[in-house]
Design a protein around this motif. Structure first.
Motif, mmCIF file in Angstrom:
data_model
loop_
_atom_site.group_PDB
_atom_site.id
_atom_site.type_symbol
_atom_site.label_atom_id
_atom_site.label_comp_id
_atom_site.label_asym_id
_atom_site.label_seq_id
_atom_site.Cartn_x
_atom_site.Cartn_y
_atom_site.Cartn_z
ATOM 1 N N ALA A 185 0.848 -1.208 0.000
ATOM 2 C CA ALA A 185 0.000 0.000 0.000
ATOM 3 C C ALA A 185 0.878 1.250 0.000
ATOM 4 C CB ALA A 185 -0.922 0.002 1.219
ATOM 5 N N ALA A 186 2.013 1.187 0.708
ATOM 6 C CA ALA A 186 2.941 2.325 0.726
ATOM 7 C C ALA A 186 3.582 2.490 -0.650
ATOM 8 C CB ALA A 186 4.003 2.114 1.794
ATOM 9 N N LEU A 187 3.828 1.362 -1.326
ATOM 10 C CA LEU A 187 4.419 1.446 -2.669
ATOM 11 C C LEU A 187 3.438 2.061 -3.656
ATOM 12 C CD1 LEU A 187 6.267 -1.992 -2.867
ATOM 13 C CD2 LEU A 187 7.264 0.277 -2.518
ATOM 14 N N LEU A 188 2.144 1.799 -3.456
ATOM 15 C CA LEU A 188 1.145 2.408 -4.342
ATOM 16 C C LEU A 188 1.114 3.926 -4.130
ATOM 17 C CD1 LEU A 188 -1.780 -0.189 -4.070
ATOM 18 C CD2 LEU A 188 -0.297 0.234 -6.048
ATOM 19 N N ARG A 189 1.315 4.333 -2.875
ATOM 20 C CA ARG A 189 1.304 5.775 -2.580
ATOM 21 C C ARG A 189 2.608 6.433 -3.013
ATOM 22 N NH1 ARG A 189 -0.952 3.985 2.363
ATOM 23 N NH2 ARG A 189 1.096 4.110 3.336
ATOM 24 N N ASN A 190 3.692 5.677 -2.949
ATOM 25 C CA ASN A 190 5.006 6.253 -3.239
ATOM 26 C C ASN A 190 5.806 5.315 -4.153
ATOM 27 O OD1 ASN A 190 7.391 7.565 -3.309
ATOM 28 N ND2 ASN A 190 7.771 7.533 -1.097
ATOM 29 N N PRO A 191 5.511 5.353 -5.467
ATOM 30 C CA PRO A 191 6.138 4.411 -6.397
ATOM 31 C C PRO A 191 7.655 4.553 -6.467
ATOM 32 C CG PRO A 191 4.295 5.579 -7.440
ATOM 33 C CD PRO A 191 4.542 6.245 -6.124
ATOM 34 N N ASP A 192 8.210 5.670 -5.974
ATOM 35 C CA ASP A 192 9.675 5.822 -5.984
ATOM 36 C C ASP A 192 10.352 4.715 -5.176
ATOM 37 O OD1 ASP A 192 9.467 8.027 -7.490
ATOM 38 O OD2 ASP A 192 9.945 9.467 -5.894
ATOM 39 N N ASN A 193 9.625 4.136 -4.240
ATOM 40 C CA ASN A 193 10.228 3.077 -3.414
ATOM 41 C C ASN A 193 10.166 1.697 -4.061
ATOM 42 O OD1 ASN A 193 11.186 4.646 -1.327
ATOM 43 N ND2 ASN A 193 9.242 4.608 -0.213
ATOM 44 N N LYS A 194 9.602 1.628 -5.282
ATOM 45 C CA LYS A 194 9.518 0.301 -5.927
ATOM 46 C C LYS A 194 10.902 -0.262 -6.237
ATOM 47 C CE LYS A 194 4.867 0.306 -7.770
ATOM 48 N NZ LYS A 194 3.980 0.331 -8.932
ATOM 49 N N LYS A 195 11.845 0.601 -6.570
ATOM 50 C CA LYS A 195 13.195 0.112 -6.901
ATOM 51 C C LYS A 195 13.858 -0.510 -5.658
ATOM 52 C CE LYS A 195 17.443 1.471 -9.265
ATOM 53 N NZ LYS A 195 18.385 1.438 -8.149
ATOM 54 N N PRO A 196 13.916 0.223 -4.520
ATOM 55 C CA PRO A 196 14.484 -0.445 -3.334
ATOM 56 C C PRO A 196 13.680 -1.674 -2.904
ATOM 57 C CG PRO A 196 13.711 1.793 -2.806
ATOM 58 C CD PRO A 196 13.686 1.655 -4.299
ATOM 59 N N ALA A 197 12.352 -1.644 -3.104
ATOM 60 C CA ALA A 197 11.550 -2.824 -2.731
ATOM 61 C C ALA A 197 11.950 -4.027 -3.584
ATOM 62 C CB ALA A 197 10.064 -2.522 -2.895
ATOM 63 N N TRP A 198 12.249 -3.774 -4.859
ATOM 64 C CA TRP A 198 12.669 -4.855 -5.748
ATOM 65 C C TRP A 198 14.013 -5.435 -5.276
ATOM 66 C CZ3 TRP A 198 11.790 -8.800 -8.383
ATOM 67 C CH2 TRP A 198 12.621 -9.281 -9.395
ATOM 68 N N GLU A 199 14.886 -4.574 -4.789
ATOM 69 C CA GLU A 199 16.170 -5.059 -4.256
ATOM 70 C C GLU A 199 15.927 -5.933 -3.017
ATOM 71 O OE1 GLU A 199 18.335 -0.982 -5.819
ATOM 72 O OE2 GLU A 199 18.201 -1.333 -3.650
ATOM 73 N N ASP A 200 14.985 -5.506 -2.168
ATOM 74 C CA ASP A 200 14.648 -6.313 -0.977
ATOM 75 C C ASP A 200 14.111 -7.680 -1.399
ATOM 76 O OD1 ASP A 200 15.208 -3.984 0.401
ATOM 77 O OD2 ASP A 200 13.086 -3.449 0.661
ATOM 78 N N LEU A 201 13.202 -7.650 -2.384
ATOM 79 C CA LEU A 201 12.581 -8.902 -2.828
ATOM 80 C C LEU A 201 13.607 -9.858 -3.406
ATOM 81 C CD1 LEU A 201 9.235 -7.817 -4.534
ATOM 82 C CD2 LEU A 201 9.541 -9.053 -2.390
ATOM 83 N N GLN A 202 14.573 -9.297 -4.126
ATOM 84 C CA GLN A 202 15.609 -10.167 -4.698
ATOM 85 C C GLN A 202 16.441 -10.825 -3.600
ATOM 86 O OE1 GLN A 202 16.926 -6.971 -7.429
ATOM 87 N NE2 GLN A 202 17.032 -8.572 -8.942
ATOM 88 N N ARG A 203 16.729 -10.081 -2.530
ATOM 89 C CA ARG A 203 17.480 -10.678 -1.402
ATOM 90 C C ARG A 203 16.649 -11.778 -0.743
ATOM 91 N NH1 ARG A 203 19.083 -5.330 -0.549
ATOM 92 N NH2 ARG A 203 17.427 -4.956 0.942
ATOM 93 N N PHE A 204 15.347 -11.492 -0.580
ATOM 94 C CA PHE A 204 14.450 -12.488 0.011
ATOM 95 C C PHE A 204 14.395 -13.732 -0.887
ATOM 96 C CE2 PHE A 204 10.121 -14.241 -0.226
ATOM 97 C CZ PHE A 204 9.983 -14.734 1.060
ATOM 98 N N ARG A 205 14.226 -13.501 -2.199
ATOM 99 C CA ARG A 205 14.147 -14.615 -3.158
ATOM 100 C C ARG A 205 15.412 -15.474 -3.095
ATOM 101 N NH1 ARG A 205 15.222 -12.709 -9.011
ATOM 102 N NH2 ARG A 205 17.245 -12.502 -7.978
ATOM 103 N N ASP A 206 16.574 -14.836 -3.070
ATOM 104 C CA ASP A 206 17.831 -15.599 -3.066
ATOM 105 C C ASP A 206 17.913 -16.484 -1.822
ATOM 106 O OD1 ASP A 206 18.374 -14.380 -5.421
ATOM 107 O OD2 ASP A 206 19.866 -12.990 -4.624
ATOM 108 N N LYS A 207 17.491 -15.932 -0.683
ATOM 109 C CA LYS A 207 17.535 -16.724 0.548
ATOM 110 C C LYS A 207 16.503 -17.862 0.464
ATOM 111 C CE LYS A 207 18.921 -17.394 4.793
ATOM 112 N NZ LYS A 207 20.304 -17.646 5.129
ATOM 113 N N TYR A 208 15.306 -17.513 0.001
ATOM 114 C CA TYR A 208 14.223 -18.510 -0.089
ATOM 115 C C TYR A 208 14.669 -19.700 -0.945
ATOM 116 C CZ TYR A 208 9.698 -20.548 -1.348
ATOM 117 O OH TYR A 208 8.655 -21.409 -1.552
ATOM 118 N N PHE A 209 15.216 -19.401 -2.122
ATOM 119 C CA PHE A 209 15.576 -20.499 -3.026
ATOM 120 C C PHE A 209 16.880 -21.178 -2.618
ATOM 121 C CE2 PHE A 209 12.431 -18.359 -5.750
ATOM 122 C CZ PHE A 209 11.635 -19.454 -6.028
#
Ligand code: URA
Length: 215
Positions: A185-209
């Motif tokens: 919901a915060a990303l919808l309000r502030n799309p500028d944070n989508k890039k750092p969120a994508w970096e977070d998700l990639q770290r999460f994905r790497d650990k998950y897999f």
């Protein structure tokens, strides 16, 4: 109440043995369904007054990853399902971007009833709901957590640090790695944070897999 109080509360739950009560029913959809029904009329906090439906959580009862948000919004309150509104659609796209679907994960919230006008849940409301979340974690036994937004991160990690710091740190919650990123919901309000969120998700994905039984 302070985060020190939450810490003591979590420790108390742990000493009371809650950590092991549900080991016998690990991964049981029946058990989760039974508890969902049992708690559907919960009145442990004031959020019950305005709630239409409790949003218990949903997903794979044997999920390796548990995604934890803040609390239900309007659509979730109406349907009884987590993350089904606009933020939920973005969450689906975030999961798909790291090759996961809702069927792979289990999604829950810090509080299971909608705070009026979508305000942040009060500390007392979070504490009242925490035993349900801990019980779910003990049944699902996830290997990793993704915490969405400040309320989930600060509550479970017992900290006052801002999200900008928390997302870059390594955390452990209930002996498992926990990753922090922006709430959709915060990303919808502030799309500028989508890039750092994508970096977070990639770290999460790497650990998950990299989890032993998934590689
Ligand atoms: N936001 C949340 O934190 N949880 C939901 O279930 C929906 C929106």
């Amino acid at each position: 109440m302070t985060y020190q109080a939450i810490k003591q509360y979590l420790e108390l739950l742990n000493v009371s043995g809650i950590d092991c009560i549900y080991r016998a029913t690990v991964g049981s959809a029946d058990e989760l369904n039974r508890l969902r029904a049992q708690y559907s009329e919960c009145t442990n906090c004031g959020l019950s007054h305005d709630r239409y439906r409790m949003v218990y959580g949903e997903g794979n009862p044997k999920a390796r990853a548990m995604i934890i948000g803040e609390g239900p919004g309007r659509q979730e309150d109406l349907t009884g399902r987590p993350f089904v509104g606009d933020a939920g659609q973005l969450l689906d796209r975030m999961l798909n971007a790291i090759n996961l679907t809702r069927q792979d994960v289990y999604i829950a919230n810090i509080v299971k009833c909608r705070p009026p006008n979508n305000r942040n849940p009060a500390i007392e409301e979070r504490l009242a709901c925490l035993p349900y979340l801990i019980e779910q974690i003990n049944i699902i036994q996830p290997r990793i957590f993704l915490l969405l937004g400040l309320v989930a991160a600060q509550t479970l990690l017992q900290t006052d640090l801002p999200l900008g710091k928390l997302r870059l740190m390594e955390h452990t919650f209930m002996d498992r790695p926990a990753f922090v990123t922006y709430h959709p919901a915060a990303l919808l309000r502030n799309p500028d944070n989508k890039k750092p969120a994508w970096e977070d998700l990639q770290r999460f994905r790497d650990k998950y897999f990299s989890l032993a039984d998934l590689s």
